[in-house]
Motif scaffolding. Structure first.
Motif, PDB file in Angstrom:
ATOM      1  N   GLU A 190      27.083  40.918  29.448  1.00 33.85           N
ATOM      2  CA  GLU A 190      26.889  42.080  28.579  1.00 33.85           C
ATOM      3  C   GLU A 190      28.217  42.692  28.130  1.00 33.85           C
ATOM      4  OE1 GLU A 190      25.293  46.689  28.999  1.00 33.85           O
ATOM      5  OE2 GLU A 190      24.539  45.158  30.381  1.00 33.85           O
ATOM      6  N   ARG A 191      29.173  42.818  29.052  1.00 36.01           N
ATOM      7  CA  ARG A 191      30.414  43.539  28.748  1.00 36.01           C
ATOM      8  C   ARG A 191      31.553  42.614  28.328  1.00 36.01           C
ATOM      9  NH1 ARG A 191      30.008  47.943  33.760  1.00 36.01           N
ATOM     10  NH2 ARG A 191      27.783  48.383  33.406  1.00 36.01           N
ATOM     11  N   GLN A 192      31.420  41.326  28.609  1.00 28.24           N
ATOM     12  CA  GLN A 192      32.396  40.337  28.146  1.00 28.24           C
ATOM     13  C   GLN A 192      33.817  40.637  28.636  1.00 28.24           C
ATOM     14  OE1 GLN A 192      31.609  37.407  25.754  1.00 28.24           O
ATOM     15  NE2 GLN A 192      29.888  37.888  27.110  1.00 28.24           N
ATOM     16  N   ASP A 193      33.920  41.213  29.829  1.00 30.21           N
ATOM     17  CA  ASP A 193      35.237  41.559  30.369  1.00 30.21           C
ATOM     18  C   ASP A 193      35.165  41.566  31.893  1.00 30.21           C
ATOM     19  OD1 ASP A 193      37.722  42.515  31.033  1.00 30.21           O
ATOM     20  OD2 ASP A 193      37.451  44.499  30.139  1.00 30.21           O
ATOM     21  N   ALA A 194      35.744  40.550  32.512  1.00 34.00           N
ATOM     22  CA  ALA A 194      35.686  40.441  33.971  1.00 34.00           C
ATOM     23  C   ALA A 194      36.461  41.554  34.668  1.00 34.00           C
ATOM     24  CB  ALA A 194      36.224  39.079  34.407  1.00 34.00           C
ATOM     25  N   TYR A 195      37.431  42.151  33.972  1.00 30.88           N
ATOM     26  CA  TYR A 195      38.241  43.201  34.582  1.00 30.88           C
ATOM     27  C   TYR A 195      37.604  44.585  34.470  1.00 30.88           C
ATOM     28  CZ  TYR A 195      42.225  40.080  35.349  1.00 30.88           C
ATOM     29  OH  TYR A 195      43.053  39.074  35.799  1.00 30.88           O
ATOM     30  N   ASP A 196      36.423  44.669  33.891  1.00 29.49           N
ATOM     31  CA  ASP A 196      35.714  45.942  33.834  1.00 29.49           C
ATOM     32  C   ASP A 196      35.640  46.538  35.240  1.00 29.49           C
ATOM     33  OD1 ASP A 196      33.516  47.689  32.240  1.00 29.49           O
ATOM     34  OD2 ASP A 196      32.786  47.251  34.263  1.00 29.49           O
TER      35      ASP A 196
ATOM     36  N   TRP B 157      30.094  30.525  34.737  1.00 34.73           N
ATOM     37  CA  TRP B 157      30.806  31.507  33.924  1.00 34.73           C
ATOM     38  C   TRP B 157      30.470  31.357  32.448  1.00 34.73           C
ATOM     39  CZ3 TRP B 157      32.102  34.457  37.629  1.00 34.73           C
ATOM     40  CH2 TRP B 157      32.545  33.929  38.839  1.00 34.73           C
ATOM     41  N   ASP B 158      30.071  32.457  31.835  1.00 30.84           N
ATOM     42  CA  ASP B 158      29.801  32.475  30.403  1.00 30.84           C
ATOM     43  C   ASP B 158      31.105  32.206  29.648  1.00 30.84           C
ATOM     44  OD1 ASP B 158      28.320  33.189  27.928  1.00 30.84           O
ATOM     45  OD2 ASP B 158      29.734  34.874  27.927  1.00 30.84           O
ATOM     46  N   PRO B 159      31.177  31.162  28.819  1.00 32.49           N
ATOM     47  CA  PRO B 159      32.453  30.813  28.176  1.00 32.49           C
ATOM     48  C   PRO B 159      32.978  31.889  27.237  1.00 32.49           C
ATOM     49  CG  PRO B 159      30.642  29.540  27.242  1.00 32.49           C
ATOM     50  CD  PRO B 159      30.105  30.227  28.453  1.00 32.49           C
ATOM     51  N   MET B 160      32.089  32.589  26.532  1.00 32.77           N
ATOM     52  CA  MET B 160      32.534  33.649  25.634  1.00 32.77           C
ATOM     53  C   MET B 160      33.163  34.796  26.424  1.00 32.77           C
ATOM     54  SD  MET B 160      31.749  32.375  22.706  1.00 32.77           S
ATOM     55  CE  MET B 160      31.809  33.722  21.533  1.00 32.77           C
ATOM     56  N   MET B 161      32.594  35.078  27.596  1.00 32.98           N
ATOM     57  CA  MET B 161      33.154  36.123  28.453  1.00 32.98           C
ATOM     58  C   MET B 161      34.532  35.721  28.965  1.00 32.98           C
ATOM     59  SD  MET B 161      33.785  36.769  31.924  1.00 32.98           S
ATOM     60  CE  MET B 161      32.685  35.618  32.753  1.00 32.98           C
ATOM     61  N   VAL B 162      34.671  34.462  29.388  1.00 29.23           N
ATOM     62  CA  VAL B 162      35.967  33.983  29.885  1.00 29.23           C
ATOM     63  C   VAL B 162      37.017  34.068  28.782  1.00 29.23           C
ATOM     64  CG1 VAL B 162      37.225  31.993  30.789  1.00 29.23           C
ATOM     65  CG2 VAL B 162      34.901  32.468  31.602  1.00 29.23           C
ATOM     66  N   GLU B 163      36.657  33.601  27.595  1.00 30.06           N
ATOM     67  CA  GLU B 163      37.587  33.628  26.464  1.00 30.06           C
ATOM     68  C   GLU B 163      37.988  35.055  26.112  1.00 30.06           C
ATOM     69  OE1 GLU B 163      39.465  31.675  22.936  1.00 30.06           O
ATOM     70  OE2 GLU B 163      39.052  31.238  25.041  1.00 30.06           O
ATOM     71  N   ASN B 164      37.029  35.964  26.087  1.00 27.76           N
ATOM     72  CA  ASN B 164      37.320  37.352  25.737  1.00 27.76           C
ATOM     73  C   ASN B 164      38.164  38.033  26.811  1.00 27.76           C
ATOM     74  OD1 ASN B 164      36.788  39.483  23.714  1.00 27.76           O
ATOM     75  ND2 ASN B 164      35.838  40.544  25.449  1.00 27.76           N
ATOM     76  N   THR B 165      37.874  37.737  28.079  1.00 22.16           N
ATOM     77  CA  THR B 165      38.673  38.286  29.178  1.00 22.16           C
ATOM     78  C   THR B 165      40.123  37.848  29.055  1.00 22.16           C
ATOM     79  OG1 THR B 165      36.799  38.402  30.714  1.00 22.16           O
ATOM     80  CG2 THR B 165      38.998  38.268  31.689  1.00 22.16           C
ATOM     81  N   ASN B 166      40.332  36.586  28.731  1.00 23.71           N
ATOM     82  CA  ASN B 166      41.702  36.076  28.579  1.00 23.71           C
ATOM     83  C   ASN B 166      42.435  36.758  27.427  1.00 23.71           C
ATOM     84  OD1 ASN B 166      41.411  34.324  30.733  1.00 23.71           O
ATOM     85  ND2 ASN B 166      40.790  32.588  29.461  1.00 23.71           N
ATOM     86  N   LYS B 167      41.721  37.068  26.355  1.00 24.11           N
ATOM     87  CA  LYS B 167      42.347  37.734  25.213  1.00 24.11           C
ATOM     88  C   LYS B 167      42.655  39.198  25.521  1.00 24.11           C
ATOM     89  CE  LYS B 167      40.284  34.828  21.603  1.00 24.11           C
ATOM     90  NZ  LYS B 167      39.318  34.773  20.466  1.00 24.11           N
ATOM     91  N   LEU B 168      41.704  39.878  26.155  1.00 25.06           N
ATOM     92  CA  LEU B 168      41.882  41.302  26.445  1.00 25.06           C
ATOM     93  C   LEU B 168      42.999  41.561  27.446  1.00 25.06           C
ATOM     94  CD1 LEU B 168      38.171  42.526  26.747  1.00 25.06           C
ATOM     95  CD2 LEU B 168      39.773  43.036  24.896  1.00 25.06           C
ATOM     96  N   HIS B 169      43.221  40.613  28.341  1.00 20.39           N
ATOM     97  CA  HIS B 169      44.160  40.843  29.446  1.00 20.39           C
ATOM     98  C   HIS B 169      45.266  39.791  29.473  1.00 20.39           C
ATOM     99  CE1 HIS B 169      41.379  43.878  31.041  1.00 20.39           C
ATOM    100  NE2 HIS B 169      40.417  43.029  30.725  1.00 20.39           N
ATOM    101  N   LYS B 170      45.716  39.406  28.292  1.00 19.44           N
ATOM    102  CA  LYS B 170      46.708  38.330  28.199  1.00 19.44           C
ATOM    103  C   LYS B 170      48.035  38.686  28.862  1.00 19.44           C
ATOM    104  CE  LYS B 170      48.099  39.824  23.544  1.00 19.44           C
ATOM    105  NZ  LYS B 170      48.232  39.394  22.129  1.00 19.44           N
ATOM    106  N   ASP B 171      48.302  39.974  29.044  1.00 19.60           N
ATOM    107  CA  ASP B 171      49.577  40.391  29.641  1.00 19.60           C
ATOM    108  C   ASP B 171      49.452  40.755  31.122  1.00 19.60           C
ATOM    109  OD1 ASP B 171      50.957  40.118  27.198  1.00 19.60           O
ATOM    110  OD2 ASP B 171      50.267  42.095  26.544  1.00 19.60           O
ATOM    111  N   VAL B 172      48.290  40.543  31.702  1.00 22.72           N
ATOM    112  CA  VAL B 172      48.119  40.901  33.107  1.00 22.72           C
ATOM    113  C   VAL B 172      48.989  39.989  33.974  1.00 22.72           C
ATOM    114  CG1 VAL B 172      46.162  39.335  33.553  1.00 22.72           C
ATOM    115  CG2 VAL B 172      46.398  41.429  34.884  1.00 22.72           C
ATOM    116  N   PRO B 173      49.704  40.540  34.952  1.00 18.61           N
ATOM    117  CA  PRO B 173      50.523  39.680  35.829  1.00 18.61           C
ATOM    118  C   PRO B 173      49.630  38.811  36.701  1.00 18.61           C
ATOM    119  CG  PRO B 173      50.511  41.945  36.621  1.00 18.61           C
ATOM    120  CD  PRO B 173      49.834  41.969  35.286  1.00 18.61           C
TER     121      PRO B 173
END
Length: 324
Positions: free
Chosen positions: A131-137, A189-205
């Motif tokens: 639903e939220r497409q962001d694992a770091y929520d 893992w939902d692939p769209m969620m994984v892809e979106n998580t990677n985009k939203l948090h591309k700078d996470v250490p």
């Protein structure tokens, strides 16, 4: 009378399973080494074991998946049937009701030799992730961390879980840890969620933990996974045990390219087990995949996947088999 009493006692209390303990007293029964699973045998040596498993759900015919009506009699019957078919481990996707763990300990106690082991799955907040497409929520992370803590405590018989619709609950008082083979963290893992998580948090250490860390090549999602596996390890160490660890994956997010796949989201992104590594976890780490004979579509559309060589060298078509 004394002799009869002694015989009854010896017959009831089975010899304890031989486990390895390091200099600090940390116990292990299984570990990974290279491409193999090893088990610590009664002779006090590590030997390779071929893992033959059966998935076990928590419901019975006539009930919805969210209902958990299985009884001790059900579990004991299933364990016997699983044993008779030659399997040596049960994989459960999520925490079952306390009766599963008490029944397994009872079954193995009565059986004596060659116990039936289990892999404990830990369910991720699947609906919220999609639903939220962001694992770091923040709420998702809190929910997953709570589920991990609950699962570990349930296996070691150290938690009371309040009733909640669709989930296991009750007083977990039976320690089933010595029959645990491995931890299986997460769901497909939902692939769209994984892809979106990677985009939203591309700078996470990248995550660097005490027991599991992400490598330099890890994506933000893989780094998130490393943190949760590290938490699972930290929770288990409290009970003086280590077991092999994996996270659930499937062909949709595997590391291969599938040019014959007609649906782009089924070959959109990878979750690579090689991008997570154990730091201080002697029980080891392994990769695990859900593989189906009918999904994704490329597996039934592309000829090399639909055919295989027989023992005589003939090419035969693979036919999916469904067992009720």
């Amino acid at each position: 009378m004394l002799l009869c009493g002694a015989a009854a006692i010896l017959g009831y209390f089975r010899p304890s399973l031989k486990t390895y303990a390091d200099a600090e007293g940390m116990k292990m029964k299984f570990k990974t080494e290279g491409t193999s699973f090893l088990v610590y045998e009664e002779e006090e040596v590590w030997k390779e074991i071929f893992v033959k498993g059966v998935n076990l759900g928590a419901t019975v015919p006539g009930h919805y998946p969210g209902e958990l009506p299985a009884t001790e009699a059900d579990y004991l019957r299933w364990f016997k049937q699983i044993d008779e078919m030659g399997a040596n481990v049960i994989r459960v996707y999520t925490v079952h009701n306390p009766v599963f763990y008490t029944s397994l300990v009872k079954y193995n106690r009565d059986k004596g030799q060659d116990p039936l082991y289990f892999m404990q799955g830990i369910w991720s907040p699947e609906e919220q992730l999609i639903e939220r497409q962001d694992a770091y929520d923040e709420e998702i992370v809190q929910m997953f961390r709570a589920e991990i803590s609950k699962a570990v405590a349930a296996v070691y018989g150290d938690v009371t879980v309040q009733p909640k619709h669709g989930q296991a609950s009750g007083k977990y008082k039976t320690n089933a840890g010595k029959y645990l083979m491995a931890w299986h963290v997460g769901t497909e893992w939902d692939p769209m969620m994984v892809e979106n998580t990677n985009k939203l948090h591309k700078d996470v250490p990248r995550y660097e933990g005490s027991h599991f860390s992400a490598t330099e090549k890890a994506s933000p999602f893989e780094s998130w996974l490393a943190s949760l596996m590290d938490l699972t390890a930290a929770e288990e160490i409290k009970y003086g045990w280590q077991h092999p660890m994996t996270f659930t994956n499937w062909v949709t997010t595997d590391v291969l390219e599938h040019p014959g796949e007609p649906l782009f989201e089924e070959d959109l992104v990878s979750v690579d087990a090689r991008h997570i590594e154990p730091v201080d976890w002697n029980a080891g780490y392994f990769a695990a995949y859900h593989v189906y004979p009918y999904y994704p579509d490329f597996s039934v559309r592309i000829r090399p996947y639909r055919h295989c060589l027989t023992a005589t060298g003939d090419i035969t078509r693979i036919k999916p088999t469904f067992v009720n």
